[in-house]
Structures are given as structure tokens and as C-alpha cells.
Design a protein around this motif. Sequence first.
Motif, mmCIF file in Angstrom:
data_model
loop_
_atom_site.group_PDB
_atom_site.id
_atom_site.type_symbol
_atom_site.label_atom_id
_atom_site.label_comp_id
_atom_site.label_asym_id
_atom_site.label_seq_id
_atom_site.Cartn_x
_atom_site.Cartn_y
_atom_site.Cartn_z
ATOM 1 N N ILE A 1 0.836 -1.200 0.000
ATOM 2 C CA ILE A 1 0.000 0.000 0.000
ATOM 3 C C ILE A 1 0.872 1.251 0.000
ATOM 4 O O ILE A 1 2.007 1.249 0.479
ATOM 5 N N TRP B 1 0.169 -6.256 4.128
ATOM 6 C CA TRP B 1 -0.804 -5.352 4.752
ATOM 7 C C TRP B 1 -1.736 -4.747 3.712
ATOM 8 O O TRP B 1 -1.300 -4.229 2.691
ATOM 9 N N THR B 2 -3.028 -4.785 3.994
ATOM 10 C CA THR B 2 -3.995 -4.061 3.174
ATOM 11 C C THR B 2 -4.288 -2.700 3.797
ATOM 12 O O THR B 2 -4.806 -1.806 3.146
ATOM 13 N N ARG B 3 -3.949 -2.575 5.068
ATOM 14 C CA ARG B 3 -3.918 -1.299 5.784
ATOM 15 C C ARG B 3 -2.983 -1.503 6.973
ATOM 16 O O ARG B 3 -2.723 -2.623 7.403
ATOM 17 N N ARG C 1 -3.982 6.067 9.102
ATOM 18 C CA ARG C 1 -5.268 5.374 9.310
ATOM 19 C C ARG C 1 -6.380 6.399 9.545
ATOM 20 O O ARG C 1 -6.830 6.617 10.663
ATOM 21 N N ASP D 1 -9.395 6.141 9.031
ATOM 22 C CA ASP D 1 -10.593 5.512 9.577
ATOM 23 C C ASP D 1 -10.567 5.493 11.103
ATOM 24 O O ASP D 1 -11.607 5.475 11.745
#
Length: 67
Positions: free
Chosen positions: A2, A32-34, A55, A57
Motif C-alpha cells: 500500500i 498489509w492491506t492497511r 489510518r 478511519d
Amino acid sequence: MIRIVQEAAEKAGGIVALARELGIKHPSLHSWTRVPAERVIKIEKLTGIPRHRIRPDLYGDSLEAAE
């Protein structure tokens, strides 16, 4: 990998250096996708990339962080 991890790796001196500082093996960063929540603060301290960029989110965007 990412984009934010690529940026963090560049600031940390490479992917291997970033992984070493995080106490993990560098192939883990590729999966890792995040960024895991437990790694955000450490990456912020190592690289200077604000947590809300790593992050959003969890920490909101930059406008919310300023309030």
C-alpha cells in the motif's frame, strides 16, 4: 504494497529498515492491506507521517484532527 507503507519505508530508509524498527520481517509489510492499528503510532514516530494519514478511519482526516 500500500502507498502509505511505501512512503513510510522511504522516510525510514527502506522497507527492511522500517520492518526492523517495527520488530517485524519485511515481507509482512507487503501483505498489509492497511496499517495495523497497533503499528500506527510507531510509524508516526519513525517517519513523521501523521497518524490521520496512516489510518484516517481511526484518527479522522486532517480537518477533523485540527478541531
